[in-house]
Design an enzyme around this catalytic site. Structure first.
Site, PDB file in Angstrom:
ATOM      1  CG  HIS A 134      -3.753   0.161   3.495  1.00  0.00           C
ATOM      2  ND1 HIS A 134      -4.995   0.331   4.029  1.00  0.00           N
ATOM      3  CD2 HIS A 134      -2.905   0.801   4.323  1.00  0.00           C
ATOM      4  CE1 HIS A 134      -4.906   1.047   5.143  1.00  0.00           C
ATOM      5  NE2 HIS A 134      -3.649   1.351   5.335  1.00  0.00           N
ATOM      6  CE  LYS A 152      -3.121  12.208  -9.435  1.00  0.00           C
ATOM      7  NZ  LYS A 152      -4.364  11.726 -10.063  1.00  0.00           N
ATOM      8  CD  GLU A 195      -2.903   7.917  -7.836  1.00  0.00           C
ATOM      9  OE1 GLU A 195      -3.778   8.656  -8.286  1.00  0.00           O
ATOM     10  OE2 GLU A 195      -2.793   6.723  -8.142  1.00  0.00           O
ATOM     11  CD  GLN A 243      -5.314  -3.031  -7.364  1.00  0.00           C
ATOM     12  OE1 GLN A 243      -4.194  -3.074  -6.922  1.00  0.00           O
ATOM     13  NE2 GLN A 243      -6.197  -2.116  -6.996  1.00  0.00           N
ATOM     14  CD  GLN A 299      -3.570  -2.222 -11.478  1.00  0.00           C
ATOM     15  OE1 GLN A 299      -2.646  -1.451 -11.692  1.00  0.00           O
ATOM     16  NE2 GLN A 299      -4.628  -1.884 -10.786  1.00  0.00           N
ATOM     17  CE1 TYR A 307      -7.209  12.686  -2.508  1.00  0.00           C
ATOM     18  CE2 TYR A 307      -8.826  12.073  -4.161  1.00  0.00           C
ATOM     19  CZ  TYR A 307      -7.531  12.086  -3.722  1.00  0.00           C
ATOM     20  OH  TYR A 307      -6.548  11.511  -4.468  1.00  0.00           O
ATOM     21  CG  HIS A 359      -0.735   0.902  -4.878  1.00  0.00           C
ATOM     22  ND1 HIS A 359      -0.681  -0.235  -5.616  1.00  0.00           N
ATOM     23  CD2 HIS A 359      -1.997   1.371  -5.009  1.00  0.00           C
ATOM     24  CE1 HIS A 359      -1.854  -0.446  -6.194  1.00  0.00           C
ATOM     25  NE2 HIS A 359      -2.660   0.506  -5.845  1.00  0.00           N
ATOM     26  CG  HIS A 393      -8.343   5.326  -2.324  1.00  0.00           C
ATOM     27  ND1 HIS A 393      -7.042   5.456  -1.898  1.00  0.00           N
ATOM     28  CD2 HIS A 393      -8.269   4.942  -3.612  1.00  0.00           C
ATOM     29  CE1 HIS A 393      -6.221   5.155  -2.877  1.00  0.00           C
ATOM     30  NE2 HIS A 393      -6.935   4.845  -3.945  1.00  0.00           N
ATOM     31  CB  SER A 421      -2.406   7.653   1.461  1.00  0.00           C
ATOM     32  OG  SER A 421      -2.399   6.392   2.080  1.00  0.00           O
TER      33      SER A 421
END
Lengths: 233, 741
Positions: free
Chosen positions: B96, B90, B92, B240, B314, B50, B94, B47, B542
């Site tokens: 899992h 961008k 991304e 989180q 966070q 890479y 999340h 994660h 991912s």
């Protein structure tokens, strides 16, 4: 006349309202910081807007903490001295919490946030917000809230009708008001109200969100224009 | 740990191999201590570094005429919008966290991607989400969907950024492991862009925002193994908890401080928290950093040094400031009531030193943890997946051609297919109108068109796209189609695509068949972006999206930002006027491969990707762009899932009109109507303009077929009456609604 737009730390429609007043209508607008104990540079008779958002996070209950802020104390004094205040969405919630408007705004009947363009019918043109708009006119003014279900006891409601304090009702495109045109379960489909003196105004729909044809609709601009017209009289 | 063997034993707990342990010993010139081993373990996880993808990602084109900051240089790529404005964007994953705690997983996904954007100094103006769930009839899938939608809504609505576009797919392969990808788009004045590079020794380091707690420890590691529901309960601390109000005041404090020039450099704290932000900023600047961990404000006073370093709490930022600006910086953060605590400083020597109550708990070279530097890079073995034989064996002649009664039933299935049906029950739970610039709130376009606040003429178009069925069938072509379709959506909305971001969601990379999907997908993306001179400004990989039910379909989600140069000319998707002529731009081919129709009506999951010709696609997009510029067309809608039928009925429903068309009879009628052949767009025009359009089509060498006309309400296909628009509107709008009651 001057306008003040209050910034609570969690306000998120403050800049939108400021833009519409300043850039679209060319008005004299000032931001008012929530920690300020006065409404300077506004004077008596000026207009304050409490914009939408999540004032202090609103984790407890929308507006429950905001009512205790220094700026709200200053706004109460402003109203006592004959000034005006309009609460939009979170601003409406705060005004009810602060006791400046009757009633309360509770969780939508479906328990979810609802954001959509919304037809509302103008119930009275006899207010600063609606004096340019004929009774029964239907405007498209978007809503965006989770706690927007207006509640008030029967007794108070009766007196509000008697005093012409109901501003807007959720309707369909042609102005028909029924249960199916009620997005959040508000009593009598009420979307906006004012106090008996017609100095304090609250509405769940966001007029700043339909204020530019460039984006798609400018029905809401009539609310602000009405106020400008009324204040100029 | 006194011997290499003991370290190797301990390293297993961090999923580090013996070879990686040797690499660590070589970098340090000694054995690591337990804290250092933990730091390597997390930062060398898939994660964070890479390691299994970087080799391939480095082949992606980064350059483009609008690019200001390319991939990897900063936290997010930046493109030039003109007039001194830059756009940061961008996407991304999340996945899992959303699988085991849908609400908080999705909410913090949104919060995290916005931080990536405002760490560049940009104010986020739009959010998009690409969501892939199991079928909503399944209880678990419904639980995940409901939580994810509420999580995205509650966070974004409070934070004050409109959620304006995205996509939602439903397929059982996502039942246990959903795909939750969030994209943020922000705007910043070019001379106000904040760097993420520790350039000068002596800069003071601050932690800003929320206190540090035990939440999210090892979150990055949790994202770097297969999803095991049995262990999910144990992994809950890896998820989180979000606080959008803290993020809002953090944003405002940062933007105000940046306006005053008080921030020298900044990086958000996401995966691997304080460790990741300090080490990456130091590595970029080839400097070092000394950090005093006891100064970090904690939620739990008993936290250990390694927990403080790895916490993924966070709403935190690492801010670097010149010493003489510190007082001024503190004033701004005080004004917004955002905690700001000095925790260390940048040093000349490129080493990272972490102290705790006077004791040095870890020391390592700055480059040691960085992706592509200290961290290892692997090329795993790959092998074409076995199911490809099934794909190549597909013979459409064995699929019976339905009669007209069955055709009507299929049309109903498609309109109520949850992947296709109206997403209004989801969209209305998101504030999609704040910042008053989303034109789609009033009228649908193929991509979302957003005004840059509060300009009169600066608009962007944004979209995300990935049809995973095509990628499954052929990862190379399927990914090219995802890029092509995202571009087509931008072009149909009057935009010029200027930058690409991507979120590559795949299964376990140690499975050679999964790794084959990944490599081919990246190569497909690389080749189309090179050919079309589309810069890829950043993204996210991912892996490990699989459970005991197997891997997900390969899902490389493409996000594209375009500039709308002439916003006054944009054309929306609904039909406008009875009598207008309906024209299909693009090939008239009766291909049914990988269509929703073939998969869900016939139950055939193995067939090739639909017909796709990259050269023709480009000509079609140029042609559509020209038609919009010349203001020749009255509506425009890209043909995608559900084929021509769905494109037509959507334009009809949103325009409250019907249509009457005639399709060729020399071929499969199901292919013409429900097939998903690429490079097709439906436009409507005034009858008077038909000849002109046909002549232009010949000039641009694109196929164009007049199909019929817009009617008042009635729908009629090849002489068959298919109800009126109200009938279809009801089906289309109610299909998803019931799952949110």
């Amino acid at each position: 006349m001057r306008w003040g737009v209050v910034i609570f730390p969690g306000s998120n429609c403050d800049r939108d309202v400021f833009h519409v007043l300043k850039d679209v209508l060319g008005e004299d607008v000032h931001f008012l910081w929530h920690k300020n104990g006065s409404v300077e540079p506004l004077g008596e008779g000026d207009w304050i807007i409490l914009p939408g958002g999540f004032s202090y996070g609103d984790y407890l209950r929308a507006g429950a903490i905001a009512r205790l802020s220094p700026i709200m104390k200053a706004i109460k004094r402003h109203v006592e001295k004959g000034g005006y205040v309009l609460g939009i969405c979170n601003g409406f919630q705060i005004l009810c919490e602060a006791g400046l408007l009757p009633g309360a705004l509770v969780m939508n009947t479906n328990g979810r946030f609802i954001c959509q363009p919304q037809y509302v019918r103008v119930e009275t043109s006899n207010t600063p917000l609606t004096n340019l708009i004929a009774d029964g006119t239907v405007l498209n003014i978007p809503i965006a809230h989770k706690e927007g279900r207006y509640y008030v006891d029967n007794e108070t409601l009766k007196s509000m009708y008697a005093n012409d304090q109901i501003l807007f009702k959720y309707s369909d495109e042609s102005g028909v008001v029924t249960d199916t045109t009620n997005p959040n379960g508000s009593v009598d489909n009420i979307a906006g109200v004012c106090d008996a003196n017609k100095q304090v105004f609250g509405m769940m729909p966001h007029p700043e969100r339909s204020a530019e044809q460039l984006i798609g609709n400018d029905d809401g601009l009539q609310i602000f224009k009405s106020i400008v017209q009324w204040a100029g009289k | 740990m006194n011997t290499r063997e003991e370290v190797i034993q301990a390293a297993m707990g961090w999923n580090l191999t013996p070879e990686e342990v040797d690499r660590i010993i070589e970098i340090l010139g000694r054995l690591p201590n337990a804290v250092e081993l933990a730091l390597f373990g997390v930062m060398w996880s898939e994660h964070c570094c890479y390691k299994n993808s970087l080799h391939w990602l480095k082949q992606l084109p980064k350059e483009g005429k609008h690019v200001l900051k390319g991939a990897g240089e900063e936290n997010a790529g930046l493109v030039d919008l003109g007039d001194n404005l830059a756009c940061a964007f961008k996407i991304e994953s999340h996945n899992h966290p959303s699988a085991i705690a849908p609400y908080h997983g999705a909410a913090t996904g949104v919060g995290g991607i916005h931080r990536d954007i405002f760490t560049t100094g940009a104010r986020p103006i739009a959010a998009l989400d690409s969501l892939h769930f199991g079928h909503p009839e399944d209880r678990r899938s419904r639980w995940i969907m409901d939580g994810v939608v509420r999580g995205i809504g509650d966070y974004g609505n409070s934070f004050g950024v409109p959620t304006i576009a995205g996509e939602v797919y439903f397929d059982d392969t996502y039942r246990v492991n959903p795909i939750v990808n969030a994209m943020s788009v922000g705007v910043v004045e070019k001379d106000k862009i904040i760097s993420a590079v520790a350039k000068e020794a002596g800069w003071k380091a601050f932690i800003a925002g929320a206190p540090t707690g035990r939440d999210g420890i090892k979150g990055a590691a949790f994202a770097s193994v297969d999803l095991d529901l049995e262990e999910a309960e144990e992994n809950l601390p890896a998820v989180q908890i979000g606080d959008p109000f803290m993020e809002k005041i953090l944003l405002e404090a940062i933007l105000e401080a940046n306006e005053k020039g008080l921030i020298a450099a900044m990086q958000d704290m996401g995966a691997a928290g304080l460790l990741c932000s300090t080490s990456e900023m130091a590595a970029r600047g080839k400097k070092g950093m000394v950090i005093y961990l006891e100064k970090v404000p904690l939620r739990h006073p008993s936290m250990k040094p390694w927990e403080i370093l790895l916490s993924e709490s966070q709403e935190r930022m690492l801010i670097l400031a010149e010493p003489e600006k510190v007082d001024e910086l503190k004033k701004v953060f005080d004004k917004w009531d955002v905690p700001l605590t000095e925790i260390g400083e940048v040093i000349e020597e490129p080493i990272l030193q972490y102290y705790f109550k006077g004791e040095k708990v870890a020391e390592l070279p700055s480059y040691a943890l960085a992706a592509g530097e200290g961290a290892p890079v692997y090329r795993r073995t790959w092998r074409e997946a076995d199911y490809r034989f099934e794909v190549l064996k597909f013979n459409p002649a064995q699929v019976p051609i339905p009669d007209w009664d069955e055709m009507l039933e299929i049309a109903k299935e498609l309109v109520t297919n949850p992947t296709i049906a109206s997403k209004k029950p989801i969209i209305r739970q998101y504030d999609h109108m704040v910042q008053i610039g989303n034109k789609n709130a009033w009228e649908p376009f193929d991509a979302a068109i957003m005004r840059v606040p509060y300009s009169n003429d600066k608009f962007i178009a944004v979209t995300t796209d990935c049809n995973p069925y095509y990628v499954y069938a052929d990862p190379y072509i399927g990914t090219q189609i995802a890029v092509a379709e995202a571009c087509r959506n931008i072009v149909c909305s009057g935009g010029e695509p200027v930058g690409v971001t991507n979120c590559l969601n795949f299964g376990n990379p140690y499975d050679p068949r999964v790794y084959w999907q990944f490599v081919r997908a990246v190569q497909g993306m690389r080749d189309i972006c090179r050919q079309w001179e589309l810069p890829i400004t950043g993204g996210n990989v991912s892996f490990y999206n699989q459970s005991e039910e197997g891997p997900i379909m390969p899902t490389p989600v493409i996000g594209i930002v375009g500039i709308v140069h002439e916003p006054e000319k944009v054309v929306s998707m609904p039909f406008k006027q009875t009598g207008d002529i309906i024209v299909q731009i693009g090939p008239m081919i009766d291909d049914i491969a990988s269509s929703q129709y073939l998969i869900f009506h016939h139950g055939i999951r193995h067939s090739p990707a639909p017909v796709f010709d990259i050269e023709l696609e480009k000509r079609i997009q140029n042609f559509i762009g020209m038609l919009i510029k010349k203001q020749l067309i009255k509506s425009v809608h890209d043909i995608s899932e559900g084929g021509l039928w769905i494109a037509l009925i959507e334009s009809a429903i949103y325009g409250n009109k019907g249509f009457e068309i005639k399709l060729p009879e020399n071929g499969r009628i199901d292919g013409f109507l429900f097939g998903e052949i690429q490079s097709r767009v439906v436009v409507t025009i005034d009858e008077d303009n038909l000849n002109k359009l046909m002549n232009l089509a010949r000039e641009y060498k694109v196929p164009a077929h007049a199909l019929g006309t817009v009617t008042e309400k009635q729908i009629r296909i090849n002489g068959h009456d298919w109800h009126d628009v109200n009938f279809w509107k009801e089906l289309y709008e109610s299909a998803l609604e019931k799952y949110f009651d």
